[in-house]
Structure formats: C-alpha cells, structure tokens
Design an enzyme around this catalytic site. Sequence first.
Site, PDB file in Angstrom:
ATOM      1  N   ALA A  69      29.429  40.857  43.090  1.00  0.00           N
ATOM      2  CA  ALA A  69      28.546  40.241  42.100  1.00  0.00           C
ATOM      3  C   ALA A  69      29.055  38.843  41.745  1.00  0.00           C
ATOM      4  O   ALA A  69      28.275  37.890  41.627  1.00  0.00           O
ATOM      5  CB  ALA A  69      28.441  41.102  40.846  1.00  0.00           C
ATOM      6  N   ASP A  70      30.360  38.698  41.586  1.00  0.00           N
ATOM      7  CA  ASP A  70      30.947  37.383  41.340  1.00  0.00           C
ATOM      8  C   ASP A  70      30.701  36.443  42.514  1.00  0.00           C
ATOM      9  O   ASP A  70      30.273  35.295  42.335  1.00  0.00           O
ATOM     10  CB  ASP A  70      32.460  37.508  41.130  1.00  0.00           C
ATOM     11  CG  ASP A  70      32.833  37.832  39.696  1.00  0.00           C
ATOM     12  OD1 ASP A  70      32.035  37.545  38.786  1.00  0.00           O
ATOM     13  OD2 ASP A  70      33.933  38.367  39.481  1.00  0.00           O
ATOM     14  N   LEU A  71      31.008  36.911  43.715  1.00  0.00           N
ATOM     15  CA  LEU A  71      30.910  36.049  44.895  1.00  0.00           C
ATOM     16  C   LEU A  71      29.466  35.626  45.155  1.00  0.00           C
ATOM     17  O   LEU A  71      29.197  34.450  45.442  1.00  0.00           O
ATOM     18  CB  LEU A  71      31.479  36.768  46.113  1.00  0.00           C
ATOM     19  CG  LEU A  71      32.986  37.040  46.059  1.00  0.00           C
ATOM     20  CD1 LEU A  71      33.400  37.970  47.185  1.00  0.00           C
ATOM     21  CD2 LEU A  71      33.768  35.734  46.131  1.00  0.00           C
TER      22      LEU A  71
END
Length: 406
Positions: A178-180
């Site tokens: 989700a961050d990436l």
Amino acid sequence: MGALDHIRVLDLTRVLAGPWCAQTLADFGADVIKIERPGAGDDTRQWGPPYFTTADGVATREAAYYLAANRNKRSVTVDIGTPEGQRIVRELAAQSDVVLENYKVGQLQKYGLDYASLKAINPALIYCSITGFGQDGPYAARAGYDFIVQGLGGFMSITGEHDSYAGGGPQKAGVAIADLMTGMYATTAVLAALAHRDRTGEGQYIDMALLDVQVAMLANVGANFLTSGTAPKRWGNAHANIVPYQSFEASDGWIIVAVGNDGQFRKFVEIGERAELADDERFATNPARVQNRDTLVPILADMVRTRGKHRWIALLEAAGVPCGPINDLAEVFDNEQVVARGMKVEVDHPLGGAVRLVRNPIRMSATPPEATSAPPLLGQHTEHVLKTLLGYDDGAIGRLRENSVL
C-alpha cells in the site's frame, strides 16, 4: 540530462510512501531536498539491522530500509517546530516546483506550511499530501499504517491460504504494497500536475490516501465483486478457475506450474510419469480438474516431490509448460536475467565504499533514470543548500545551529 533535471522537489516525507515517490522523481533527475529532523532524521534511518558497512568493515547507523528509498536526494536538517525553521522551509518552497508531505491532516497548517500558505508564496507550486485515509471523510484524522490498510482495504481477504487448508487465513504481503503503490500513484499524479502546469502555469493540490490506493489496486478482483456482488475467497497460491495453476514443493525447493489448457496438463503429467492422469475423466478437462482439485492436487504434489526444482523447470520449459522457480533473494540477484538487466547497482557512499541498491526498473532511450548518488547522510547538504539557494552566510548558519534549528 535527466527528464526532470529542471524540477526541484521539497520532500517533507518520511518512512516509505512519500520517500518512494521522491526517490522516483530524483531518479529522473529532479533536485530533491529532503527535510529531516535535526539529530534524528527519517524514522527509517534507525530501522535496522541490517546497516550499511563501509569498505573497511565499519558498521554504520545507515539502515538498509532507509537506503532503499532515499538515493539521489540532498538532506537538510531543519526543525520545523521553530519559527526560524518554518521560515527556511517557506523560502525553499518559494524556489521549488513540488512539495511532498505526509504529516497528519492539518498538522502543517499550524506551522504555516500547508498548501494554502505555500501557494500564497508560490502560486505555481504542486503540493502533494500523502496520508492513510485522505484529507476528508470519517477516518481522515487516523494515522495510516500499511499493514492496517492492507486489512481494511480488502487485500488480506484475498491473500493467504484457503480457509479449508492447513495454515489457512488472511495474510499480508511481504512488502508494504500500500505504501509502495501510493508512492507510485503519487509520482504519476505529480508528473500529470507538472504537465498541466506546463500548459497553463497553474499549480495544484494532490490528495493521496493509502486506503484509496489499496482499494484501487484490487483491479480485476474488485471489478469481479462489483459485477457479481460476491466477495472472493482466498486461494493461496492456487487459482479459483484453473487447475493446476499453483506452487508445488519439489525435492529441493518450490516451483510454480501454470497449466493453461488440457494439452499442457497432459505434457505436465507425462513428464511426471503419470500420463494416465490426463486420460482420467476426473482430470481430463479443466472444468473437471477444478471440480476434483482436492483429489488431483495431492497426487500432483507427490509427483513433483520426486525431482529437484531445476530439473522440473528444465523439462517443463522444454515441453512448453509455463513454470518457474520460487527464488529466495540470493537466487534472485544471481539470476542470469536479473544480472543481464543490471538490477543491482553500486553507488559510492560518503562514509566509504559502495552501497548496493536496486536499480529503478524503468528503461528509457533518451532520459533513463539513474542512481547517481547514495542516500545522503543526515544533514549532509544543509550548509550547501542554505548558502547556494537561500544566500545564508556562515554567521547566519552558525546562529541557527546554536539555536538548534538545524
């Protein structure tokens, strides 16, 4: 000459989603100035071990996690909680094209570093905020963590072994997807905003949320639910509609077999010396194999365990049956295709020796992204940036250091 070497980015982000966006822009040549807390810096600097080790074997406090997301940047330490620090950030924003930040909703407003405040100084500014849940809605004030978002956004409901199997249950991804992916979507948004500004001269505000991205990247699975109204199940490494299309354990490791039609199935079992399975009416067609997977898969698992993974792959590839190994990271970076594509790069580190990094995967003929400098030491470029961009002299910088602003 980088595609973005005319662009300056003021990076107020830390951890992963924001730094990943900033690093991608830096790879394309943007001048990325990373603002960090004096004495501490980005949280990920301490997220180790492992840490970078110099050429003479000295272990540093530069964590591999930090190194993964911060190459090609300049580090400037500024305490934005002080009026002097806020002034420095505003002065840098006045000379920047893009501001990236991932503070809690409304937190930068009290420092005069929110979009409205900086837009008044630089109307052409592109300002990208990255949060867990966005700038509005009932969850806006919540802190966003990748793991939580993977669960909340539905990803873990479709990831992990089937509930009926041993070890069944929801599973997060092995990396902070989700961050990436938010970092990558934010990069796309910034580039689109720059293209718009090139035509109109108008800057704009970008609101990126981890939860929004997690829901969006469900892709065809999300579309399947919206079309059918039926929530999908977890299938682990198997496929809901194709059998066998999954991983199997060989005698010395794991392989993936992705049988796409009945002819490939026949070749697979012939290589495994179980040709009779292709003529068994329970397994002769894919619909039959799906219906009888609980009977067939254990038979195939026993068959695959009779050989090593490299032998299986050689035989299956020669027969045209889609397959591949499940590699550990040592095998990944030794893989001949990964080596041929130059996915591992080395960049000189200011503490001595070379730091090994993963290359940006984008290939371009005229303006390829490059790894030109190692992730910076904390505050490595503070004096240079303040002198060259803002015109501060040694006396002014000394006073700021005495007051713990830098």
